[in-house]
Write a protein that holds these residues in place. Structure first.
Motif, PDB file in Angstrom:
ATOM      1  N   TYR A 198      -3.477  -0.094  -4.140  1.00 17.53           N
ATOM      2  CA  TYR A 198      -3.718  -1.322  -4.898  1.00 17.53           C
ATOM      3  C   TYR A 198      -2.373  -1.898  -5.327  1.00 17.53           C
ATOM      4  O   TYR A 198      -1.494  -1.168  -5.816  1.00 17.53           O
ATOM      5  CB  TYR A 198      -4.572  -1.038  -6.128  1.00 17.53           C
TER       6      TYR A 198
ATOM      7  N   ASN B  84      -4.142  -9.740  -6.474  1.00 19.29           N
ATOM      8  CA  ASN B  84      -4.586  -8.343  -6.454  1.00 19.29           C
ATOM      9  C   ASN B  84      -4.934  -7.990  -5.013  1.00 19.29           C
ATOM     10  O   ASN B  84      -5.862  -8.584  -4.439  1.00 19.29           O
ATOM     11  CB  ASN B  84      -5.814  -8.150  -7.347  1.00 19.29           C
TER      12      ASN B  84
ATOM     13  N   PHE C  47      -5.908  -5.116  -2.085  1.00 16.39           N
ATOM     14  CA  PHE C  47      -6.396  -3.784  -1.735  1.00 16.39           C
ATOM     15  C   PHE C  47      -6.097  -3.554  -0.261  1.00 16.39           C
ATOM     16  O   PHE C  47      -6.518  -4.347   0.594  1.00 16.39           O
ATOM     17  CB  PHE C  47      -7.896  -3.668  -2.004  1.00 16.39           C
TER      18      PHE C  47
ATOM     19  N   SER D  93       2.058  -1.125  -8.198  1.00 13.14           N
ATOM     20  CA  SER D  93       1.296  -0.576  -7.078  1.00 13.14           C
ATOM     21  C   SER D  93       1.077   0.913  -7.277  1.00 13.14           C
ATOM     22  O   SER D  93       1.918   1.601  -7.853  1.00 13.14           O
ATOM     23  CB  SER D  93       2.026  -0.825  -5.749  1.00 13.14           C
TER      24      SER D  93
ATOM     25  N   LEU E 200      -4.793   4.700  -4.032  1.00  9.51           N
ATOM     26  CA  LEU E 200      -6.173   4.822  -4.489  1.00  9.51           C
ATOM     27  C   LEU E 200      -6.674   6.258  -4.453  1.00  9.51           C
ATOM     28  O   LEU E 200      -7.859   6.501  -4.705  1.00  9.51           O
ATOM     29  CB  LEU E 200      -7.089   3.943  -3.633  1.00  9.51           C
TER      30      LEU E 200
END
Length: 378
Positions: free
Chosen positions: A109, A147, A149, A365, A368
């Motif tokens: 992320y 944002n 992913f 950053s 995950l």
């Protein structure tokens, strides 16, 4: 007379007793010494036999306190070396310089914030006299938050594919509006054509495809609305390399992008209608170094230069507007902190060095795997 005889007998008896005790003590001492000599001889013989039967190994040999401390400080099998640790913290923030093992996958992320501030002049001229009828100075400030992913998968040990999903939010003071939505989804791949070899710099080639899933700036009202995408498809490619020189990693990369023409726009721009936009070519280069203070904290410093050229705006009236080529430079500093044995969180600060670059940018950053996503095949 009788008393004198008694005293003489008493003295004689004491003398005989002392002499007898001394003789007994001497015999006991002699026996003890003889026993110790025999025992010592037996021990010496046993030691000799033991030495002949089994020589002591280094593992069984007695170790001094100094040797024990030295062994404790030595690199143990399976421990991460300083180079491995530095490579890990470096690639955690600069992913284009790393690859995944075959069958591994991971997610990350990224949060990015950029701030632009500019001063604009609003002028109006009289058609008849060419005199200035309006002069207004406007301070423009825009805030962009993204944002992202990202998921990456190791197809082969030397080939990694990626996919990124951005969510964008923007604010503009001049237009007095905000917007939020899906950005441009992108796909990429990183390939290392040559295996690592002593004395040869590693080379990683990378490519990308960016879609136009975000709100296009050519489909919204240009005077009062904001976009979340760039409005056209683009492809890009480049190469990167790195060099470990104790105690730092030096790195550099170069890249180029080509934007595909977007036509049939039909967007009102003042008194004209925009029909076609040609993005042209953009690219850039970057270089820097990473330094690990210890196992938990590292720092990366880099410089990035980007450029854009060859863009065109074509209107339905056959007019063509060609913006001047632009270039921007920025300085970036990032700090990586290890929060667990397998997790490194990176925070970054960027400072614009030219007019076209963001005045300030911030980034955060982390992988995950904090929420259990990812698999590492070693």
């Amino acid at each position: 007379m009788i008393e004198m005889k008694w005293m003489n007998r008493t003295v004689l008896a004491l003398s005989i007793g002392l002499a007898f005790a001394g003789q007994v003590y001497a015999e006991e001492q002699a026996n003890t010494a003889e026993t110790e000599q025999v025992q010592a001889a037996e021990d010496s013989t046993a030691a000799t036999v033991s030495t002949e039967v089994e020589q002591p190994t280094a593992q069984n040999a007695p170790v001094s306190a100094e040797q024990s401390a030295s062994q404790a400080l030595q690199q143990q099998a399976g421990d991460a070396t300083q180079k491995d640790n530095l490579e890990e913290v470096f690639t955690a923030s600069e992913r284009q310089y790393s690859l995944l093992k075959k069958g591994s996958y991971s997610g990350s992320y990224d949060f990015d914030y950029s701030y632009y501030r500019d001063t604009q002049l609003d002028l109006a001229l009289d058609d008849g006299s060419s005199s200035l009828t309006r002069l207004r100075i406007e301070d423009n400030a825009s805030h962009n938050m993204t944002n992202t992913f990202t998921v990456q998968y190791g197809v082969l040990d030397n080939l990694t594919v990626t996919a990124s999903l951005p969510l964008v939010a923007k604010s503009d003071t001049v237009k007095d509006t905000t917007t939020a939505g899906l950005g441009d989804v992108s796909f990429g791949a990183r390939w290392e054509p040559f295996p690592l070899k002593q004395g040869r710099l590693p080379l990683i080639l990378f490519g990308s495809l960016s879609t136009k899933t975000g709100d296009s700036p050519y489909e919204v009202n240009a005077n009062r609305d904001l976009s979340t995408g760039k409005g056209y498809y683009s492809v890009g490619g480049g190469a990167s390399t790195r060099k470990y020189i104790d105690p730092v990693v030096l790195f550099a990369s170069v890249s180029a992008n080509y934007g595909f023409e977007e036509s049939h726009i039909n967007q009102v721009r003042g008194s004209r209608i925009l029909d076609t936009f040609v993005p042209g070519i953009s690219g850039g280069f970057s270089f820097g170094f990473a330094y690990s203070f210890n196992y938990d904290v590292s720092m990366t410093m880099s410089y990035q230069q980007s450029f854009s050229m060859g863009s065109e705006f074509r209107f339905t009236s056959a007019e063509v507007s060609k913006p001047t080529d632009s270039s921007s430079g920025s300085l970036g500093i990032s700090l990586g902190v290890r929060v667990s044995p397998q997790t490194i969180v990176n925070g970054s600060v960027g400072i614009g060095l030219t007019e076209d670059a963001p005045d300030i940018s911030l980034g955060l950053s982390f992988p995950l795997d904090i929420i259990g996503f990812g698999r590492d095949v070693r």
